[in-house]
Design a protein around this motif. Structure first.
Motif, PDB file in Angstrom:
ATOM      1  N   GLY A   1       0.944  -1.274  -0.054  1.00  0.00           N
ATOM      2  CA  GLY A   1      -0.051  -0.055   0.145  1.00  0.00           C
ATOM      3  C   GLY A   1       0.737   1.328   0.144  1.00  0.00           C
ATOM      4  N   ALA A   2       0.185   2.475  -0.011  1.00  0.00           N
ATOM      5  CA  ALA A   2       0.718   3.634   0.016  1.00  0.00           C
ATOM      6  C   ALA A   2       1.545   3.933   1.092  1.00  0.00           C
ATOM      7  CB  ALA A   2       0.011   5.011  -0.517  1.00  0.00           C
ATOM      8  N   LYS A   3       0.824   3.592   2.341  1.00  0.00           N
ATOM      9  CA  LYS A   3       1.922   3.732   3.611  1.00  0.00           C
ATOM     10  C   LYS A   3       2.883   2.851   3.672  1.00  0.00           C
ATOM     11  CE  LYS A   3      -1.705   5.279   6.776  1.00  0.00           C
ATOM     12  NZ  LYS A   3      -2.370   5.257   8.433  1.00  0.00           N
ATOM     13  N   GLY A   4       2.871   1.758   3.251  1.00  0.00           N
ATOM     14  CA  GLY A   4       3.961   0.809   3.192  1.00  0.00           C
ATOM     15  C   GLY A   4       5.252   1.448   2.421  1.00  0.00           C
ATOM     16  N   LEU A   5       4.774   1.845   1.365  1.00  0.00           N
ATOM     17  CA  LEU A   5       5.838   2.422   0.151  1.00  0.00           C
ATOM     18  C   LEU A   5       6.444   3.787   0.964  1.00  0.00           C
ATOM     19  CD1 LEU A   5       7.091   2.603  -2.353  1.00  0.00           C
ATOM     20  CD2 LEU A   5       5.165   3.735  -3.324  1.00  0.00           C
ATOM     21  N   GLY A   6       5.312   4.537   1.524  1.00  0.00           N
ATOM     22  CA  GLY A   6       5.822   5.885   2.122  1.00  0.00           C
ATOM     23  C   GLY A   6       6.890   5.616   3.104  1.00  0.00           C
TER      24      GLY A   6
ATOM     25  N   VAL B   1      10.275   4.575   1.844  1.00  0.00           N
ATOM     26  CA  VAL B   1      11.074   5.649   1.203  1.00  0.00           C
ATOM     27  C   VAL B   1      11.574   6.396   2.348  1.00  0.00           C
ATOM     28  CG1 VAL B   1      10.711   7.904   0.127  1.00  0.00           C
ATOM     29  CG2 VAL B   1       9.683   5.876  -0.802  1.00  0.00           C
ATOM     30  N   LEU B   2      10.789   6.683   3.466  1.00  0.00           N
ATOM     31  CA  LEU B   2      11.488   7.687   4.483  1.00  0.00           C
ATOM     32  C   LEU B   2      12.629   6.885   5.101  1.00  0.00           C
ATOM     33  CD1 LEU B   2       8.025   8.711   6.140  1.00  0.00           C
ATOM     34  CD2 LEU B   2       9.794  10.224   4.762  1.00  0.00           C
ATOM     35  N   ALA B   3      12.469   5.764   5.371  1.00  0.00           N
ATOM     36  CA  ALA B   3      13.633   4.974   6.103  1.00  0.00           C
ATOM     37  C   ALA B   3      14.958   4.959   4.993  1.00  0.00           C
ATOM     38  CB  ALA B   3      13.368   3.480   6.200  1.00  0.00           C
ATOM     39  N   ILE B   4      14.820   4.999   3.646  1.00  0.00           N
ATOM     40  CA  ILE B   4      15.828   4.922   2.908  1.00  0.00           C
ATOM     41  C   ILE B   4      16.486   6.530   2.734  1.00  0.00           C
ATOM     42  CG2 ILE B   4      16.769   4.880   0.304  1.00  0.00           C
ATOM     43  CD1 ILE B   4      14.785   2.848   0.034  1.00  0.00           C
TER      44      ILE B   4
ATOM     45  N   ALA C   1      16.578  17.647  -3.040  1.00  0.00           N
ATOM     46  CA  ALA C   1      15.841  16.238  -3.579  1.00  0.00           C
ATOM     47  C   ALA C   1      14.945  15.881  -2.743  1.00  0.00           C
ATOM     48  CB  ALA C   1      17.017  15.358  -3.972  1.00  0.00           C
ATOM     49  N   TRP C   2      15.303  15.917  -1.643  1.00  0.00           N
ATOM     50  CA  TRP C   2      14.268  15.155  -0.563  1.00  0.00           C
ATOM     51  C   TRP C   2      13.592  15.962   0.505  1.00  0.00           C
ATOM     52  CZ3 TRP C   2      13.954   9.817  -1.253  1.00  0.00           C
ATOM     53  CH2 TRP C   2      14.738   9.191  -2.201  1.00  0.00           C
ATOM     54  N   THR C   3      13.862  17.072   0.748  1.00  0.00           N
ATOM     55  CA  THR C   3      13.173  18.074   1.687  1.00  0.00           C
ATOM     56  C   THR C   3      11.742  17.873   1.304  1.00  0.00           C
ATOM     57  OG1 THR C   3      14.892  19.694   1.999  1.00  0.00           O
ATOM     58  CG2 THR C   3      12.653  20.348   2.366  1.00  0.00           C
ATOM     59  N   ASP C   4      11.391  18.119   0.152  1.00  0.00           N
ATOM     60  CA  ASP C   4      10.021  17.781  -0.254  1.00  0.00           C
ATOM     61  C   ASP C   4       9.303  16.692   0.403  1.00  0.00           C
ATOM     62  OD1 ASP C   4      10.813  19.542  -1.890  1.00  0.00           O
ATOM     63  OD2 ASP C   4      10.264  18.800  -3.486  1.00  0.00           O
ATOM     64  N   LYS C   5       9.924  15.441   0.511  1.00  0.00           N
ATOM     65  CA  LYS C   5       9.342  14.082   0.708  1.00  0.00           C
ATOM     66  C   LYS C   5       9.510  14.077   2.566  1.00  0.00           C
ATOM     67  CE  LYS C   5      10.893  11.817  -3.106  1.00  0.00           C
ATOM     68  NZ  LYS C   5      11.970  12.713  -3.736  1.00  0.00           N
ATOM     69  N   LEU C   6      10.613  14.660   3.057  1.00  0.00           N
ATOM     70  CA  LEU C   6      10.513  14.697   4.497  1.00  0.00           C
ATOM     71  C   LEU C   6       9.383  15.640   4.871  1.00  0.00           C
ATOM     72  CD1 LEU C   6      14.542  14.921   4.796  1.00  0.00           C
ATOM     73  CD2 LEU C   6      12.908  12.900   5.751  1.00  0.00           C
ATOM     74  N   MET C   7       9.283  16.654   4.429  1.00  0.00           N
ATOM     75  CA  MET C   7       8.420  17.886   4.821  1.00  0.00           C
ATOM     76  C   MET C   7       6.959  17.297   4.671  1.00  0.00           C
ATOM     77  SD  MET C   7      10.257  21.492   4.185  1.00  0.00           S
ATOM     78  CE  MET C   7       9.168  22.486   5.189  1.00  0.00           C
ATOM     79  N   LEU C   8       6.711  16.817   3.655  1.00  0.00           N
ATOM     80  CA  LEU C   8       5.279  16.109   3.364  1.00  0.00           C
ATOM     81  C   LEU C   8       5.084  14.959   4.381  1.00  0.00           C
ATOM     82  CD1 LEU C   8       5.353  15.649  -0.697  1.00  0.00           C
ATOM     83  CD2 LEU C   8       3.853  17.042   0.769  1.00  0.00           C
ATOM     84  N   GLY C   9       6.305  14.257   4.811  1.00  0.00           N
ATOM     85  CA  GLY C   9       5.856  13.067   5.728  1.00  0.00           C
ATOM     86  C   GLY C   9       5.787  13.637   6.865  1.00  0.00           C
ATOM     87  N   ASN C  10       6.446  14.819   7.265  1.00  0.00           N
ATOM     88  CA  ASN C  10       6.085  15.456   8.652  1.00  0.00           C
ATOM     89  C   ASN C  10       4.810  16.235   8.778  1.00  0.00           C
ATOM     90  OD1 ASN C  10       6.504  18.451  10.184  1.00  0.00           O
ATOM     91  ND2 ASN C  10       7.599  16.703  11.212  1.00  0.00           N
TER      92      ASN C  10
ATOM     93  N   PRO D   1       2.849   9.530   5.486  1.00  0.00           N
ATOM     94  CA  PRO D   1       3.443   8.616   4.299  1.00  0.00           C
ATOM     95  C   PRO D   1       2.617   8.607   3.036  1.00  0.00           C
ATOM     96  CG  PRO D   1       2.515   7.224   6.271  1.00  0.00           C
ATOM     97  CD  PRO D   1       2.534   8.511   6.718  1.00  0.00           C
ATOM     98  N   GLU D   2       1.398   8.408   2.937  1.00  0.00           N
ATOM     99  CA  GLU D   2       0.742   8.370   1.772  1.00  0.00           C
ATOM    100  C   GLU D   2       1.045   9.593   0.894  1.00  0.00           C
ATOM    101  OE1 GLU D   2      -0.922   8.620   4.575  1.00  0.00           O
ATOM    102  OE2 GLU D   2      -2.708   7.253   4.779  1.00  0.00           O
ATOM    103  N   SER D   3       1.066  10.770   1.345  1.00  0.00           N
ATOM    104  CA  SER D   3       1.656  12.020   0.519  1.00  0.00           C
ATOM    105  C   SER D   3       2.965  11.635  -0.066  1.00  0.00           C
ATOM    106  CB  SER D   3       1.340  13.289   1.097  1.00  0.00           C
ATOM    107  OG  SER D   3       0.061  13.523   1.570  1.00  0.00           O
ATOM    108  N   VAL D   4       4.039  11.046   0.832  1.00  0.00           N
ATOM    109  CA  VAL D   4       5.243  10.991   0.484  1.00  0.00           C
ATOM    110  C   VAL D   4       5.380   9.903  -0.642  1.00  0.00           C
ATOM    111  CG1 VAL D   4       7.393   9.884   1.102  1.00  0.00           C
ATOM    112  CG2 VAL D   4       6.125  11.348   2.735  1.00  0.00           C
ATOM    113  N   ALA D   5       4.409   8.721  -0.671  1.00  0.00           N
ATOM    114  CA  ALA D   5       4.417   7.602  -1.649  1.00  0.00           C
ATOM    115  C   ALA D   5       3.975   8.365  -2.906  1.00  0.00           C
ATOM    116  CB  ALA D   5       3.460   6.654  -1.034  1.00  0.00           C
ATOM    117  N   ILE D   6       2.888   9.173  -3.003  1.00  0.00           N
ATOM    118  CA  ILE D   6       2.103   9.801  -3.971  1.00  0.00           C
ATOM    119  C   ILE D   6       3.179  10.579  -4.881  1.00  0.00           C
ATOM    120  CG2 ILE D   6       0.318  11.140  -5.470  1.00  0.00           C
ATOM    121  CD1 ILE D   6      -1.467   9.839  -2.860  1.00  0.00           C
TER     122      ILE D   6
END
Length: 450
Positions: free
Chosen positions: A47-52, A55-58, A259-268, A272-277
């Motif tokens: 699922g999207a949460k699992g993917l999120g 990604v965050l762990a990596i 490259a990754w601030t977007d994902k980290l700030m979206l996660g925060n 995690p769903e938003s991070v995955a999308i």
């Protein structure tokens, strides 16, 4: 047209860019395909949460890896290319030995810090609590033991790049991890059932490619080198190494932030769903830059060679030849993604269609990045690492500020717009700096540029 192309291939620099860049492009396309497949499989089964969370762990692992290697992997390209050109093989051996000693110490320290503060890190990058937070903490704790293999992996493939073994470099840099991760995913799932299977597969693949890249480097080094007993060994002092590598590390850190601030700030802020999308849209948009990255793989050591010989006209020629190849291969890819974003995002499922406009914005940013040419690599290979770092810092400040303002208002679309603004600022400023310093443009303008 055919005659012009054949004539262009007679030029040694263009021929090397085209042939080795073509090999790199082929392998990078393979890497993109395998990367898409890996994220698709994880999204489909977890699922999207699992993917999120995956990604965050990596991302967290990469942050600690970035600090641990102190910019010495990128630093090694510049000096290994120069040493190899001069036949200083013993100097390369001594150079690598010193780097390995340094990064071994820094990696072990980073692993300890990452493990001890795993809960605090997970809490910082993820809005979810309970089971989802516990899962991410487990991911981070497990990943903390793999900083050293990742640092060695990066050092080995960058060393291959310094030796101009572009096919091997491109395979390890872009294709190997995703390929072995997919294999590990299916193999591990046959024996256990766990939410941690994706991270198990990734870390298993990391150890595999770290070992293979080590074997590949030493095979090609021993095949290429020709030891001369009269060779005068050039021993780079640690102070000199760090004086050059640390600005590169800071520059890489800022690149990573961009490259990754977007994902980290979206996660925060959103979860995690938003991070995955956003991550899926980001991965598709990276396809636009695939030629730029392929050309950069061979352009970087060539810039280093030209600069070491004080051949500024030669650098300008390589920059323009690179820009031409990048332009005529980037525009078709960008056009396809801009016209059919719904189709590509829909591949991952209906919940990912929210990212259609995100993909469009990210493509615009990648087009600006690609059309600016190999400008960032040129600055890093020509002693301009301090100016490069300053530009990236300014770009990262723009990125973080816009993300902070726009994500609460526009969600993932706000993150995409922030990325476009910061990328455009970063690339166009570097184009101006290169023009001011060396007198040539890295941008190719059809029918105008010669």
């Amino acid at each position: 047209m055919k005659e012009k192309f054949l004539k262009a291939l007679e030029d040694k620099d263009f021929s090397e860019l085209f042939k080795k860049g073509g090999i790199s492009l082929f392998l990078r396309i393979g890497g993109q395909v395998m990367g898409f497949l890996m994220s698709f499989v994880v999204a489909h089964y977890f699922g999207a949460k699992g993917l999120g969370n995956y990604v965050l762990a990596i991302v967290v692992l990469r942050i600690f890896t970035l600090v641990s290697k102190l910019g010495l992997d990128t630093f090694s390209i510049r000096f290994m290319a120069s040493f190899a050109k001069q036949g200083k093989w013993k100097s390369i051996q001594l150079f690598r030995k010193k780097i390995i000693t340094i990064v071994s110490i820094t990696s072990l320290i980073s692993s300890l810090v990452m493990f001890i503060f795993s809960f605090e890190i997970a809490n910082l990058v993820n809005t979810d609590k309970g089971k989802e937070l516990e899962l991410l903490v487990g991911y981070i704790e497990l990943s903390s033991f793999f900083i050293l293999p990742m640092v060695f992996f990066m050092l080995h493939y960058q060393s291959l790049r310094g030796l101009k073994r572009i096919a091997e470099f491109s395979f390890f840099y872009r294709m190997s991890q995703a390929t072995f991760s997919i294999a590990g995913l299916f193999l591990i799932s046959q024996f256990i059932q766990s939410d941690k299977i994706p991270i198990y597969a990734y870390l298993t693949s990391l150890c595999t490619v770290s070992l293979l890249s080590y074997v590949s480097y030493y095979y090609w080094f021993n095949k290429k080198c020709n030891f001369d007993s009269s060779e005068e060994i050039e021993d780079l002092p640690l102070k000199k190494m760090l004086k050059i590598s640390l600005p590169l590390m800071f520059a890489q850190s800022v690149q990573f932030i961009m490259a990754w601030t977007d994902k980290l700030m979206l996660g925060n802020m959103l979860g995690p769903e938003s991070v995955a999308i956003y991550g899926v849209a980001f991965r598709f948009s990276m396809g636009v830059s695939i030629t730029l990255m392929a050309i950069n793989s061979i352009a970087s050591p060539k810039f280093a060679e030209k600069f070491s010989n004080n051949d500024i006209p030669g650098m300008g020629k390589v920059a323009l030849q690179s820009a031409k190849l990048i332009f005529w291969t980037t525009i078709p890819l960008a056009s396809i993604l801009l016209i059919f974003p719904k189709f590509f995002m829909g591949i991952y499922g209906s919940e990912f269609l929210i990212g259609v406009e995100v993909l469009r914005w990210l493509i615009i940013g990648r087009v600006v990045n690609a059309l600016s040419g190999s400008v960032g690599n040129l600055m890093q290979m020509t002693g301009q690492q301090n100016n490069y770092m300053k530009i990236l810092i300014a770009g990262s400040i723009i990125n973080v500020t816009l993300n902070y303002i726009l994500i609460p208002i526009y969600g993932i679309k706000g993150a995409a717009f922030a990325s476009v603004c910061s990328l455009s600022f970063w690339n166009l400023t570097m184009v101006y700096m290169v023009k001011k310093k060396f007198g040539f443009l890295t941008i190719y303008i059809p029918f105008i540029s010669k």
